[in-house]
Motif scaffolding. Structure first.
Motif, PDB file in Angstrom:
ATOM      1  N   GLU A  34       0.799  -1.225   0.000  1.00 28.57           N
ATOM      2  CA  GLU A  34       0.000   0.000   0.000  1.00 28.57           C
ATOM      3  C   GLU A  34       0.834   1.278   0.000  1.00 28.57           C
ATOM      4  N   CYS A  35       2.155   1.172  -0.005  1.00 28.18           N
ATOM      5  CA  CYS A  35       2.966   2.390  -0.138  1.00 28.18           C
ATOM      6  C   CYS A  35       4.182   2.096  -1.013  1.00 28.18           C
ATOM      7  N   GLU A  36       3.988   1.194  -2.003  1.00 26.11           N
ATOM      8  CA  GLU A  36       5.107   0.807  -2.856  1.00 26.11           C
ATOM      9  C   GLU A  36       5.686   1.993  -3.623  1.00 26.11           C
ATOM     10  N   GLU A  37       4.805   2.802  -4.249  1.00 31.04           N
ATOM     11  CA  GLU A  37       5.290   3.905  -5.073  1.00 31.04           C
ATOM     12  C   GLU A  37       6.044   4.937  -4.247  1.00 31.04           C
ATOM     13  N   GLU A  38       5.496   5.297  -3.100  1.00 37.28           N
ATOM     14  CA  GLU A  38       6.168   6.294  -2.264  1.00 37.28           C
ATOM     15  C   GLU A  38       7.515   5.781  -1.774  1.00 37.28           C
ATOM     16  N   THR A  39       7.550   4.490  -1.415  1.00 36.33           N
ATOM     17  CA  THR A  39       8.814   3.902  -0.970  1.00 36.33           C
ATOM     18  C   THR A  39       9.831   3.898  -2.099  1.00 36.33           C
TER      19      THR A  39
END
Length: 497
Positions: A446-451
């Motif tokens: 749920e936070c792949e892109e931000e990571t």
């Protein structure tokens, strides 16, 4: 079926090459002969357009046939009930009652049974069987017979839909072939003889280099980018570099000209036609890092990076579903077909649609691949993105990172696929970062892109290879350095020439 499609495409290419040859031969006339004016009414152009129209008409015929069905028709349901009645009710002493005065009620109940089977609703089926049992002592046997007849009709429907999908795939192939033939026809016959003053000046300059110019053609169609075709040879015993000719041409045209990839390097004593184009403004440097899934020997990811004749740099990444050799073969087919279609001059969307059609025609259940394409115009720096089931692509510029995401299905699942497309202007120093799902799936849910954006910003390396390696290593850290899927990171750097 596939062989037929390939044959049709080969025929199209041969026809195009034939007409191209006629055009060039028409242009090779002596000064005393009148050059046939090439324009909208050129007979060879009209002939190629007729070929394209014929392909499109054939495609329209296929499109006009019945489309696939999701549910059984009333005729098929009637056939199911008739066959079940013939098997169970023909010798039943209640037959005259059930299918006489109560025929309408029995038909409605039978149709309800079939529709419940289509929905796979066991609760509704049991309810209907109980109702059926109140008037029929063979309700269990009747339901099983209807179920068996339903399976046969459903299988026939599946095969029919598969044939319809194949027909639609062929129709789409024909449509795309017709479109490319139209484009080629327009491009071919926009070539015209160079202005006499230009030819005379060029001849004079080339003579100083011991080069004889026989004819010159120009094409100024694509956004003002000049293309020049020169038929020339060196004087007897001389050899002249094509680079020298390009430099002379650049001075005369007041813009940087270069020969296209694959052209001759030397002008010798025989006449040859050499194609010159305006040189591009940017070049791409790229690097890749890959890791195969644990306990697998072969990666299911494949990629290509190539610069095309039209001044376009294309990167394509494909992730075959699953892992191992089967996934590798699937993604390899995708990238090889894309390379062939793009090399033939197809647009990236046209190429992707034809690859999708080929995968649908291939018809292997459960096998499909993602398609991820970045095509950079090296004249303008504009990048076109096309995605089908692919992971996000990232653009890094100075102190920010942008993600280009996709929500479309992978190629090979459905015939009429909707690709996710986007367009961005790239500048000197920008980085394009492509990756497969295995890299993104290693990051926190749920936070792949931000990571991933944080990872990219944290990397201080400048070479594409080192950046791709750094991204892969940091992504692995989030999964305890266990590769649970094939992982590929492809990085390209935009550099002004």
């Amino acid at each position: 079926m596939q062989e037929w499609i390939i044959a049709m495409l080969v025929i199209s290419v041969l026809l195009i090459l034939r007409d191209m040859a006629k055009t060039i031969l028409t242009g090779r006339m002596s000064k005393k002969e009148e050059i046939f004016p090439i324009g909208e009414n050129h007979p060879q152009k009209e002939k190629v357009e007729r070929y394209a129209a014929a392909f499109q008409k054939l495609a329209d015929t296929f499109y006009g046939m019945p489309y696939k069905k999701e549910y059984l028709s009333s005729g098929q349901i009637e056939r199911i009930l008739t066959d079940a009645n013939d098997r169970l009710c023909s010798n039943c002493y209640h037959r005259e009652i059930c299918w006489g005065s109560q025929a309408e009620t029995m038909c409605q109940g039978g149709e309800a049974l079939v529709r419940a089977l289509e929905k796979d609703d066991e609760g509704e089926l049991e309810k209907l069987r109980m109702q059926w049992g109140s008037v029929c002592g063979k309700s269990l046997q009747y339901l099983e017979e209807v179920r068996e007849q339903f399976r046969q009709e459903k299988q026939n429907l599946i095969w029919m839909n598969r044939m319809i999908e194949s027909r639609l795939a062929v129709a789409q192939q024909l449509t795309e072939t017709a479109a490319i033939m139209e484009t080629v026809a327009n491009d071919l016959y926009d070539i015209s003889a160079a202005e006499p003053e230009f030819q005379e000046e060029l001849k004079k300059n080339l003579r100083r280099k011991h080069v004889i110019l026989k004819a010159a053609w120009v094409m100024d169609k694509v956004e003002g980018r000049r293309q020049i075709f020169l038929t020339l040879r060196a004087r007897s015993g001389q050899c002249v570099s094509v680079t020298e000719v390009a430099q002379m041409l650049s001075e005369l045209c007041e813009s940087n000209m270069t020969s296209v990839q694959g052209s001759r390097c030397i002008v010798n004593g025989e006449f040859h036609t050499i194609h010159f184009v305006e040189d591009v403004s940017y070049q791409m440097l790229y690097g890749v890092s890959r890791l195969t899934r644990e306990n697998e020997k072969v990666s299911g990811d494949n990629y290509i990076c190539r610069q095309e004749d039209g001044g376009r740099f294309v990167m394509c990444l494909s992730d075959g579903m699953g892992s191992g050799m089967d996934a590798c073969r699937e993604s390899e087919i995708v990238v090889e077909l894309l390379e062939q279609f793009l090399d033939s001059g197809f647009s990236q969307e046209t190429a992707a649609r034809m690859v999708n059609s080929a995968l649908v025609l291939k018809g292997r259940e459960g096998m499909f691949s993602t398609v991820d394409i970045c095509a950079v115009d090296l004249y303008t720096g504009i990048c076109e993105f096309l995605k089908a089931g692919a992971a996000s692509t990232f653009i890094k510029r100075d102190h920010w990172v942008e993600a280009i995401s996709s929500e479309s299905l992978a190629a090979g699942l459905v015939q009429r696929i909707d690709f996710d497309t986007a367009s961005r202007k790239l500048y000197h120093g920008d980085y394009l970062i492509m990756m497969t799902d295995g890299v993104m799936d290693a990051l926190p849910v749920e936070c792949e892109e931000e990571t991933m954006k944080e990872i990219i910003m944290d990397i201080q390396d400048e070479t594409p290879r080192e950046i791709s390696r750094g991204i892969l290593e940091r992504a692995l850290g989030y999964s305890d350095y266990h590769a649970r899927d094939d992982m590929t990171v492809l990085v390209a750097n935009v550099v002004r020439k």
